[in-house]
Scaffold this active site. Structure first.
Site, PDB file in Angstrom:
ATOM      1  N   ARG A  23       0.862  -1.188   0.000  1.00 36.72           N
ATOM      2  CA  ARG A  23       0.000   0.000   0.000  1.00 36.72           C
ATOM      3  C   ARG A  23       0.889   1.225   0.000  1.00 36.72           C
ATOM      4  O   ARG A  23       1.734   1.393   0.879  1.00 36.72           O
ATOM      5  CB  ARG A  23      -0.914  -0.025   1.234  1.00 36.72           C
ATOM      6  CG  ARG A  23      -1.773   1.219   1.443  1.00 36.72           C
ATOM      7  CD  ARG A  23      -2.744   1.454   0.294  1.00 36.72           C
ATOM      8  NE  ARG A  23      -3.803   2.390   0.634  1.00 36.72           N
ATOM      9  CZ  ARG A  23      -3.693   3.712   0.556  1.00 36.72           C
ATOM     10  NH1 ARG A  23      -2.562   4.266   0.181  1.00 36.72           N
ATOM     11  NH2 ARG A  23      -4.720   4.471   0.877  1.00 36.72           N
ATOM     12  N   GLU A  31     -11.670   4.997  -5.183  1.00 33.00           N
ATOM     13  CA  GLU A  31     -12.069   3.594  -5.080  1.00 33.00           C
ATOM     14  C   GLU A  31     -12.790   3.174  -6.360  1.00 33.00           C
ATOM     15  O   GLU A  31     -13.235   4.009  -7.154  1.00 33.00           O
ATOM     16  CB  GLU A  31     -13.006   3.407  -3.877  1.00 33.00           C
ATOM     17  CG  GLU A  31     -12.406   3.815  -2.545  1.00 33.00           C
ATOM     18  CD  GLU A  31     -11.176   3.016  -2.176  1.00 33.00           C
ATOM     19  OE1 GLU A  31     -11.172   1.787  -2.399  1.00 33.00           O
ATOM     20  OE2 GLU A  31     -10.203   3.611  -1.669  1.00 33.00           O
ATOM     21  N   ARG A  67      -0.863  -5.389   4.702  1.00 33.31           N
ATOM     22  CA  ARG A  67      -0.150  -4.931   3.517  1.00 33.31           C
ATOM     23  C   ARG A  67       1.098  -4.174   3.959  1.00 33.31           C
ATOM     24  O   ARG A  67       1.087  -3.485   4.977  1.00 33.31           O
ATOM     25  CB  ARG A  67      -1.028  -3.994   2.673  1.00 33.31           C
ATOM     26  CG  ARG A  67      -2.278  -4.648   2.122  1.00 33.31           C
ATOM     27  CD  ARG A  67      -3.144  -3.667   1.363  1.00 33.31           C
ATOM     28  NE  ARG A  67      -3.618  -2.594   2.236  1.00 33.31           N
ATOM     29  CZ  ARG A  67      -4.505  -1.675   1.886  1.00 33.31           C
ATOM     30  NH1 ARG A  67      -5.018  -1.669   0.679  1.00 33.31           N
ATOM     31  NH2 ARG A  67      -4.884  -0.742   2.742  1.00 33.31           N
TER      32      ARG A  67
END
Length: 199
Positions: A23, A31, A67
Protein backbone atom coordinates in the site's frame (compact mmCIF):
# COMPACT_ATOMS: atom_id res chain seq x y z
CA UNK A 1 9.64 -6.56 -8.93
CA UNK A 2 6.07 -5.32 -9.54
CA UNK A 3 3.94 -8.12 -10.92
CA UNK A 4 0.50 -6.62 -10.49
CA UNK A 5 -1.22 -3.29 -9.94
CA UNK A 6 -4.34 -3.81 -7.81
CA UNK A 7 -5.55 -0.21 -7.93
CA UNK A 8 -4.15 3.31 -7.89
CA UNK A 9 -2.47 2.99 -4.50
CA UNK A 10 -1.85 -0.77 -4.09
CA UNK A 11 0.53 -3.07 -5.93
CA UNK A 12 1.82 -6.60 -5.62
CA UNK A 13 5.56 -7.08 -5.74
CA UNK A 14 8.07 -9.84 -5.23
CA UNK A 15 10.02 -9.13 -2.04
CA UNK A 16 12.63 -11.68 -0.96
CA UNK A 17 11.04 -14.28 -3.28
CA UNK A 18 7.59 -13.73 -1.74
CA UNK A 19 4.70 -11.90 -3.38
CA UNK A 20 3.42 -9.18 -1.06
CA UNK A 21 0.74 -6.54 -1.28
CA UNK A 22 2.12 -3.01 -0.93
CA UNK A 23 0.00 0.00 0.00
CA UNK A 24 1.57 3.26 -1.13
CA UNK A 25 2.06 5.55 1.85
CA UNK A 26 0.87 9.14 2.12
CA UNK A 27 -1.80 8.99 -0.57
CA UNK A 28 -5.33 7.85 -1.33
CA UNK A 29 -6.67 7.20 -4.82
CA UNK A 30 -10.32 6.87 -5.88
CA UNK A 31 -12.07 3.59 -5.08
CA UNK A 32 -13.62 1.31 -7.68
CA UNK A 33 -16.68 2.99 -9.29
CA UNK A 34 -15.38 6.47 -8.36
CA UNK A 35 -14.25 9.02 -10.93
CA UNK A 36 -10.53 8.66 -11.84
CA UNK A 37 -10.27 5.14 -10.40
CA UNK A 38 -9.40 3.65 -13.81
CA UNK A 39 -7.07 6.50 -14.70
CA UNK A 40 -5.13 6.19 -11.43
CA UNK A 41 -4.77 2.44 -11.86
CA UNK A 42 -3.69 2.81 -15.52
CA UNK A 43 -1.14 5.46 -14.61
CA UNK A 44 0.39 3.20 -11.96
CA UNK A 45 0.42 0.25 -14.37
CA UNK A 46 2.19 2.33 -17.02
CA UNK A 47 4.75 3.48 -14.45
CA UNK A 48 5.46 0.30 -12.49
CA UNK A 49 4.15 -2.93 -14.00
CA UNK A 50 6.92 -5.47 -14.67
CA UNK A 51 9.58 -3.11 -13.33
CA UNK A 52 11.89 -3.27 -10.35
CA UNK A 53 11.30 -0.55 -7.78
CA UNK A 54 12.81 0.53 -4.49
CA UNK A 55 10.70 0.67 -1.34
CA UNK A 56 11.22 3.03 1.56
CA UNK A 57 9.53 2.28 4.87
CA UNK A 58 8.54 5.16 7.13
CA UNK A 59 6.86 4.36 10.45
CA UNK A 60 4.67 1.26 10.68
CA UNK A 61 5.64 -1.39 8.15
CA UNK A 62 2.21 -3.07 7.90
CA UNK A 63 -1.39 -1.84 7.91
CA UNK A 64 -4.41 -3.56 9.45
CA UNK A 65 -4.85 -5.61 6.25
CA UNK A 66 -1.26 -6.90 6.56
CA UNK A 67 -0.15 -4.93 3.52
CA UNK A 68 3.37 -3.53 3.42
CA UNK A 69 3.34 0.27 3.81
CA UNK A 70 5.96 2.00 1.69
CA UNK A 71 6.98 4.85 -0.51
CA UNK A 72 7.75 3.48 -3.97
CA UNK A 73 10.66 4.81 -6.00
CA UNK A 74 11.34 4.23 -9.67
CA UNK A 75 14.59 5.69 -10.99
CA UNK A 76 14.87 7.77 -7.80
CA UNK A 77 11.44 9.34 -8.38
CA UNK A 78 8.87 9.12 -5.58
CA UNK A 79 5.88 7.56 -7.37
CA UNK A 80 3.56 8.34 -4.44
CA UNK A 81 4.27 12.05 -4.84
CA UNK A 82 3.88 11.83 -8.63
CA UNK A 83 0.39 10.32 -8.26
CA UNK A 84 -0.70 13.38 -6.25
CA UNK A 85 1.01 15.80 -8.62
CA UNK A 86 -0.78 14.25 -11.61
CA UNK A 87 -4.15 14.48 -9.88
CA UNK A 88 -4.74 10.75 -9.44
CA UNK A 89 -4.54 10.86 -5.62
CA UNK A 90 -4.95 13.18 -2.69
CA UNK A 91 -2.46 13.19 0.16
CA UNK A 92 -3.47 11.00 3.11
CA UNK A 93 -1.62 11.29 6.41
CA UNK A 94 -3.23 8.28 8.06
CA UNK A 95 -0.40 7.61 10.50
CA UNK A 96 0.48 11.27 10.96
CA UNK A 97 3.02 13.38 9.09
CA UNK A 98 6.33 11.96 7.95
CA UNK A 99 9.43 13.02 6.01
CA UNK A 100 7.49 13.19 2.70
CA UNK A 101 4.40 15.06 3.94
CA UNK A 102 5.65 18.45 2.76
CA UNK A 103 6.44 17.03 -0.69
CA UNK A 104 2.96 15.51 -0.90
CA UNK A 105 1.35 18.84 0.02
CA UNK A 106 3.53 20.63 -2.53
CA UNK A 107 2.44 18.05 -5.12
CA UNK A 108 -1.23 18.73 -4.28
CA UNK A 109 -0.65 22.47 -4.66
CA UNK A 110 0.97 21.85 -8.05
CA UNK A 111 -2.03 19.72 -9.01
CA UNK A 112 -4.35 22.57 -7.97
CA UNK A 113 -2.29 25.06 -9.99
CA UNK A 114 -2.23 22.73 -13.02
CA UNK A 115 -5.99 22.04 -12.63
CA UNK A 116 -5.68 18.38 -13.60
CA UNK A 117 -7.91 15.39 -12.85
CA UNK A 118 -8.95 15.40 -9.15
CA UNK A 119 -7.84 19.06 -9.00
CA UNK A 120 -9.81 20.24 -12.03
CA UNK A 121 -12.06 23.04 -10.72
CA UNK A 122 -15.81 22.79 -10.93
CA UNK A 123 -17.51 25.03 -13.47
CA UNK A 124 -20.78 24.75 -11.55
CA UNK A 125 -21.83 28.30 -10.66
CA UNK A 126 -22.52 27.19 -7.08
CA UNK A 127 -18.84 26.31 -6.63
CA UNK A 128 -18.15 30.04 -6.39
CA UNK A 129 -20.25 30.58 -3.29
CA UNK A 130 -20.81 27.27 -1.47
CA UNK A 131 -18.61 26.79 1.58
CA UNK A 132 -17.86 24.09 4.13
CA UNK A 133 -17.66 24.57 7.86
CA UNK A 134 -17.24 22.01 10.58
CA UNK A 135 -19.92 19.44 9.92
CA UNK A 136 -22.02 21.35 7.41
CA UNK A 137 -22.08 22.78 3.91
CA UNK A 138 -23.58 26.26 3.51
CA UNK A 139 -25.00 28.01 0.48
CA UNK A 140 -23.77 31.63 0.43
CA UNK A 141 -25.10 32.13 -3.10
CA UNK A 142 -27.98 34.47 -3.91
CA UNK A 143 -29.80 31.51 -5.47
CA UNK A 144 -30.62 27.91 -4.61
CA UNK A 145 -27.94 25.28 -5.40
CA UNK A 146 -28.54 21.73 -6.52
CA UNK A 147 -25.89 19.69 -4.70
CA UNK A 148 -27.36 16.32 -5.62
CA UNK A 149 -24.53 13.77 -5.96
CA UNK A 150 -21.89 16.18 -4.67
CA UNK A 151 -19.36 14.26 -2.59
CA UNK A 152 -17.43 15.44 0.42
CA UNK A 153 -14.68 13.25 1.75
CA UNK A 154 -11.73 13.22 4.07
CA UNK A 155 -8.23 12.18 3.07
CA UNK A 156 -9.13 8.49 3.42
CA UNK A 157 -12.23 6.56 2.40
CA UNK A 158 -14.80 8.34 4.56
CA UNK A 159 -17.26 10.23 2.38
CA UNK A 160 -20.73 11.74 2.37
CA UNK A 161 -22.88 12.15 -0.73
CA UNK A 162 -25.40 14.99 -0.76
CA UNK A 163 -28.83 14.31 -2.23
CA UNK A 164 -30.67 17.62 -2.20
CA UNK A 165 -30.76 21.25 -3.17
CA UNK A 166 -29.67 23.88 -0.68
CA UNK A 167 -31.63 27.11 -0.43
CA UNK A 168 -30.15 30.59 -0.05
CA UNK A 169 -28.17 30.86 3.22
CA UNK A 170 -29.26 27.32 4.10
CA UNK A 171 -26.86 24.82 5.59
CA UNK A 172 -26.93 21.04 5.40
CA UNK A 173 -25.15 18.82 7.90
CA UNK A 174 -22.89 15.94 6.93
CA UNK A 175 -21.14 13.31 8.98
CA UNK A 176 -17.62 12.16 8.26
CA UNK A 177 -15.38 10.41 10.73
CA UNK A 178 -12.00 12.10 10.31
CA UNK A 179 -10.33 9.90 12.93
CA UNK A 180 -8.39 8.03 10.23
CA UNK A 181 -7.63 11.20 8.30
CA UNK A 182 -5.35 14.16 8.62
CA UNK A 183 -8.31 16.51 8.86
CA UNK A 184 -8.53 17.71 5.25
CA UNK A 185 -11.87 17.84 3.45
CA UNK A 186 -12.41 17.67 -0.31
CA UNK A 187 -15.70 18.62 -1.99
CA UNK A 188 -16.40 17.46 -5.55
CA UNK A 189 -19.44 18.25 -7.69
CA UNK A 190 -21.68 15.70 -9.42
CA UNK A 191 -19.18 15.16 -12.26
CA UNK A 192 -16.13 14.85 -10.03
CA UNK A 193 -14.77 18.38 -10.38
CA UNK A 194 -13.27 20.08 -7.34
CA UNK A 195 -15.48 22.63 -5.62
CA UNK A 196 -13.11 23.27 -2.72
CA UNK A 197 -10.72 21.68 -0.25
CA UNK A 198 -9.77 22.64 3.28
CA UNK A 199 -7.30 21.38 5.83
Amino acid sequence: FVGRVIDGDTIEALIDNETQSIRLLGINTPERSEIYYNEAKSYLENQLLNKTVELEFVGEKYDKYDRVLAYVFLDNINVNVKLVEKGFANYYFYGGRDKYSDELEDAWNKCINDKVNLCEPSINICAQCVNVNSGFIINNCSFSCNTNNWTIKGEGREKFIFNQSIGINEQVNFEIDLADSGGSLFLWDEVGKLVLWKN
